[in-house]
Design an enzyme around this catalytic site. Structure first.
Site: not given
Ligand SMILES: N[C@@H](CCC(=O)N[C@@H](CS)C(=O)NCC(=O)O)C(=O)O
Length: 323
Positions: A66, A191
């Site tokens: 990530c 993205y």
């Molecule tokens: N706005 C968040 C975005 C984090 C994010 O989108 N992480 C993704 C992995 S790249 C995630 O954990 N997604 C799992 C989900 O949406 O369930 C940040 O910058 O901390």
């Protein structure tokens, strides 16, 4: 070999498109124009009030692949906070579509369960990075942009490099401006390309992404970092997207006009940050490839994981600067 009859092709295309749209609507919320809309992070506490800065009290939940979580690992390494802020590395679960804990914690097997343990009834997304308080069993913050500010300034007493300030006062405005541009066109921009659900949305995101990369490549002909000669949080935020670019965004997300290794200045810039003390150890290329190609199933239905591309620009010997 005969081409399948046209009714098979048409039926297959129609079924696949409908399933793809259904899966993308879950994976990537969109606006009316088909543009990807990233949901807001919900936990936004700082180290204040009940959250007192203490060593080994807070734990970062991250995944190698990530880019948002990677920001926090880079700042933790640069500040020398390894002894004060613990880390749990999660594994992407391709079938369940979420993060799995390496071993159960508080009876939880997955990050989603841990989110609900921290906040009863929580129904939002369970994303990494997540900063967890081991004393109150609660989520302090799950917004990477804020977690890196916290790591930069709140634990200096326990940091091996307390004097390294990645957000100095005199650069606040410049950092803010870069963050705005980079978030929209690069961090989230890749993205917006990969998750676009209309041609127009993809074309716009693609144009904006490469306009920013071209601009930064020109700028870096005269200075080492985005805000001048000092590394800042804006560089960390840019780095974690650029280090994944040739591996996954260029192909999987269709960001294919150029690779980072085709940009004379940007490749030096990524090289320079990659070789700062502790940073290379936060980059796990095989896991990045496997997670993106394995877990973003609608974008790679065949499930083939590509080979690592040429990353020799990162290992060629060049003069390495310190911060
Ligand atoms: N706005 C968040 C975005 C984090 C994010 O989108 N992480 C993704 C992995 S790249 C995630 O954990 N997604 C799992 C989900 O949406 O369930 C940040 O910058 O901390």
């Amino acid at each position: 070999m005969a081409i399948p009859p046209s009714w098979i092709i048409q039926t297959g295309r129609s079924i696949w498109t409908q399933i793809w749209q259904l899966m993308m609507s879950q994976l990537a919320p969109r606006d009316d124009r088909g543009e990807y809309q990233r949901p807001q992070s919900e936990f936004r506490q700082h180290i204040e009030g009940i959250y007192i800065p203490q060593p080994n009290r807070y734990r970062l939940y991250v995944g190698w692949s990530c880019p948002w979580a990677h920001r926090t690992l880079v700042v933790r390494a640069l500040k020398g906070l390894e002894g004060a802020i613990d880390v749990t590395l999660l594994q992407g679960d391709a079938n369940a579509g979420g993060w799995r804990l390496p071993e159960p914690a508080h009876g939880c097997q997955t990050l989603a369960e841990l989110y609900r343990y921290g906040k009863t009834g929580y129904t939002g997304r369970s994303t990494v990075p997540m900063l967890w308080d081991t004393q109150t069993y609660s989520i302090v913050n799950n917004e990477s942009a804020e977690i890196i500010e916290i790591l930069n300034s709140e634990f200096n007493e326990y940091a091996a490099h307390p004097d390294l300030d990645l957000a100095p006062d005199d650069l606040q405005d410049a950092i803010y401006r870069w963050n705005e541009t980079i978030y929209h066109t690069v961090n989230n921009g890749v993205y917006r390309c990969g998750f676009a659900q209309t041609q127009t949305a993809y074309d716009r995101a693609y144009r904006e992404l490469f306009a920013t990369l071209d601009r930064i490549d020109n700028l870096l002909a005269n200075q080492a970092y985005l805000c001048g000669d000092r590394l800042t949080l804006a560089d960390v935020r840019l780095f974690t997207t650029l280090i994944r670019f040739d591996l996954v965004y260029h192909t999987l997300f269709k960001c294919n006009r150029r690779r980072i290794r085709d940009y004379p200045q940007l490749q030096d810039y990524v090289y320079r940050i990659y070789h700062l003390p502790g940073v290379a150890a936060t980059c796990d290329f095989p896991t990045i490839l496997a997670d993106y190609y394995g877990n973003l199933f609608p974008l790679n239905p065949g499930g083939i994981i590509p080979q690592l591309p040429d990353l020799s620009y990162l290992i060629d010997r060049r003069e390495v600067q310190t911060i």
